[in-house]
Scaffold this active site. Structure first.
Site, PDB file in Angstrom:
ATOM      1  N   ASP A 148       0.623  -1.489  -0.002  1.00 53.62           N
ATOM      2  CA  ASP A 148      -0.376  -0.162  -0.237  1.00 53.62           C
ATOM      3  C   ASP A 148       0.729   0.724  -0.012  1.00 53.62           C
ATOM      4  O   ASP A 148       0.704   2.210  -0.505  1.00 53.62           O
ATOM      5  CB  ASP A 148      -0.691  -0.221   1.233  1.00 53.62           C
ATOM      6  CG  ASP A 148      -2.661  -0.746   0.875  1.00 53.62           C
ATOM      7  OD1 ASP A 148      -1.795  -1.648   0.028  1.00 53.62           O
ATOM      8  OD2 ASP A 148      -3.125  -0.877   1.751  1.00 53.62           O
ATOM      9  N   GLY A 210     -13.372   6.846   0.226  1.00 54.99           N
ATOM     10  CA  GLY A 210     -14.842   6.254   0.925  1.00 54.99           C
ATOM     11  C   GLY A 210     -14.020   6.151   2.660  1.00 54.99           C
ATOM     12  O   GLY A 210     -14.623   7.526   3.085  1.00 54.99           O
ATOM     13  N   GLY A 331     -15.620   4.320  -2.614  1.00 56.60           N
ATOM     14  CA  GLY A 331     -16.967   4.295  -1.945  1.00 56.60           C
ATOM     15  C   GLY A 331     -17.758   5.734  -2.155  1.00 56.60           C
ATOM     16  O   GLY A 331     -18.622   5.731  -3.544  1.00 56.60           O
ATOM     17  N   VAL A 332     -17.173   6.940  -1.796  1.00 59.34           N
ATOM     18  CA  VAL A 332     -17.650   7.928  -1.917  1.00 59.34           C
ATOM     19  C   VAL A 332     -17.688   8.298  -2.886  1.00 59.34           C
ATOM     20  O   VAL A 332     -18.481   9.399  -3.708  1.00 59.34           O
ATOM     21  CB  VAL A 332     -17.439   8.223  -0.300  1.00 59.34           C
ATOM     22  CG1 VAL A 332     -18.345   9.997  -1.134  1.00 59.34           C
ATOM     23  CG2 VAL A 332     -17.838   8.337   0.882  1.00 59.34           C
ATOM     24  N   GLU A 334     -16.821   7.501  -6.307  1.00 60.42           N
ATOM     25  CA  GLU A 334     -17.341   6.898  -6.948  1.00 60.42           C
ATOM     26  C   GLU A 334     -19.416   6.694  -7.447  1.00 60.42           C
ATOM     27  O   GLU A 334     -19.246   6.887  -7.917  1.00 60.42           O
ATOM     28  CB  GLU A 334     -17.059   5.766  -7.055  1.00 60.42           C
ATOM     29  CG  GLU A 334     -15.726   5.022  -7.582  1.00 60.42           C
ATOM     30  CD  GLU A 334     -15.445   3.489  -7.837  1.00 60.42           C
ATOM     31  OE1 GLU A 334     -16.798   2.475  -7.200  1.00 60.42           O
ATOM     32  OE2 GLU A 334     -14.165   2.753  -6.914  1.00 60.42           O
TER      33      GLU A 334
END
Length: 398
Positions: A148, A210, A331-332, A334
């Site tokens: 990461d 997200g 998530g947010v 997109e």
């Protein structure tokens, strides 16, 4: 060629099998509650049909053994033999200072990852357990670690050194590392490909928004700054994480409010962010719904979130000397047209004009800026597993 992707948590294991001939998912799943009561495997095929296996799973080695047996099962499996798997790509959270790119795993690599565990005590030990289990069950398969932190290995010293006693960096490696690197790398390359541009010619800002959230500045294909820091707690406010705060708040909480250090960490990591401000939820959908019903604290949480994102975007534009494209993912990023609109409003003076109709898109690759906008804006769904698979293929050279 088929690549198996493994992502081990402390009590869970996510997996995905990808066919690299067409870069399509074959199957994916998760083993939950490893070593706990009610452990189970949940697998979904390409038609999103579920297979659930509920049984006691005592450790990660047993979990991976069950995954491999499920993959070759005549009824619910998708391959005839484990021999069809070419290699295994492991998501590893922290690569420390040594690894600024993915690497084929050997004993020396594992030893260094164990040393890095003090930098990621919740994640690296579980990642290593997964690697060891796979090596035991698939001794002839090459294993690749994809970090990461690796994509942020190109940060210059002026971006990653904190303005604290330099000895703390030299002796304890306290510095900015950054996270979500695999996602930032994937979406930056994907948007360059979509635009028909060479990434080396672009200045890109990627917003991974997200429950965890970070923003990166990418110039010529290299990350030059990112918002997360020594840990994923730093940067913009998130679902439950505070993001950047005045460090003096920490001793104040201990000395004046009676907190223990553990309680401070719990508060900043799990009770802050938009959850802490709104008092509603860490889920942005719930907060947007509450704000639409005139919940002032929910609206305040969104306002702070958007404000801090805009502040970071502005900072990165200055430090890159401009920007060609701003990307929203996770998530947010997109799925929230409202968040994207608030983050990009009133930027016409920079040359960015949002197309409100295009911005209604959710979860799909799309340009959301107007055709004549000098600076482009895109929604790019992230695919960290595919990025891990690509890095694995590149390293094993097959």
């Amino acid at each position: 060629m088929k690549i198996l992707i493994i992502n081990c948590g402390s009590s869970s294991l996510k997996y995905k099998l990808i066919d690299m001939a067409n870069e399509k998912d074959i199957i994916e799943g998760i083993v939950e509650r490893i070593g706990l009561d009610q452990s189970r495997l949940v697998q979904k095929n390409e038609l999103r049909e579920k297979y659930i296996l509920e049984k006691e799973i005592k450790d990660h080695k047993e979990a991976i053994d069950i995954v491999l047996n499920t993959l070759v099962d005549p009824k619910v499996g998708v391959i005839e033999s484990i021999d069809e798997i070419t290699a295994v790509g492991h998501r590893v959270v922290h690569g420390g200072e040594r690894y600024s790119s993915s690497i084929i795993i050997n004993e020396e690599v594992i030893k260094y990852l164990e040393e890095c565990s003090k930098l990621a005590p919740l994640h690296n030990p579980a990642n290593i357990i997964g690697i060891r289990a796979c090596q035991s069950l698939m001794p002839n398969k090459e294993m690749v670690a994809v970090f990461d932190t690796a994509f942020h290995g190109t940060l210059p010293e002026k971006a990653y050194i904190y303005a604290i006693d330099y000895a703390l960096y030299k002796d304890h490696k306290i510095r900015k590392y950054g996270f979500h690197g695999t996602s930032h790398k994937y979406v930056s390359h994907k948007v360059a490909e979509t635009m028909g541009k060479d990434i080396k010619d672009l200045k890109i800002i990627t917003c991974h928004l997200g429950n965890g959230a970070s923003i990166s500045a990418i110039k010529g294909g290299e990350c030059i700054d990112t918002t997360m820091g020594f840990t994923p707690l730093a940067g913009i406010p998130m679902g439950t994480r505070s993001g950047n705060i005045d460090p003096s708040i920490i001793p104040f909480l201990v000395e004046e409010c009676g907190y223990t250090i553990e309680e401070v960490s719990e508060s900043l990591n799990k009770k802050s962010g938009v959850l802490g401000i709104s008092g509603v939820s860490s889920d942005f959908r719930d907060i947007e719904d509450a704000a639409s019903k005139v919940d002032k604290r929910a609206q305040l949480a969104l306002d702070i979130f958007h404000y801090r994102i805009r502040a970071e975007i502005g900072s990165f534009i200055v430090n890159m000397g401009g920007v060609d494209v701003i990307v929203f993912t996770a998530g947010v990023g997109e799925n929230s047209p409202e968040t994207r609109e608030e983050c990009l409003k009133d930027l016409e003076f920079l040359g960015l004009t949002l197309d409100k109709e295009k911005n209604k898109v959710r979860g799909k690759l799309a340009e959301i800026s107007q055709a004549d906008s000098k600076i482009k804006a895109y929604v790019v769904p992230t695919n960290e597993e595919l990025m891990i698979a690509k890095e694995t293929v590149e390293l094993i050279g097959k």
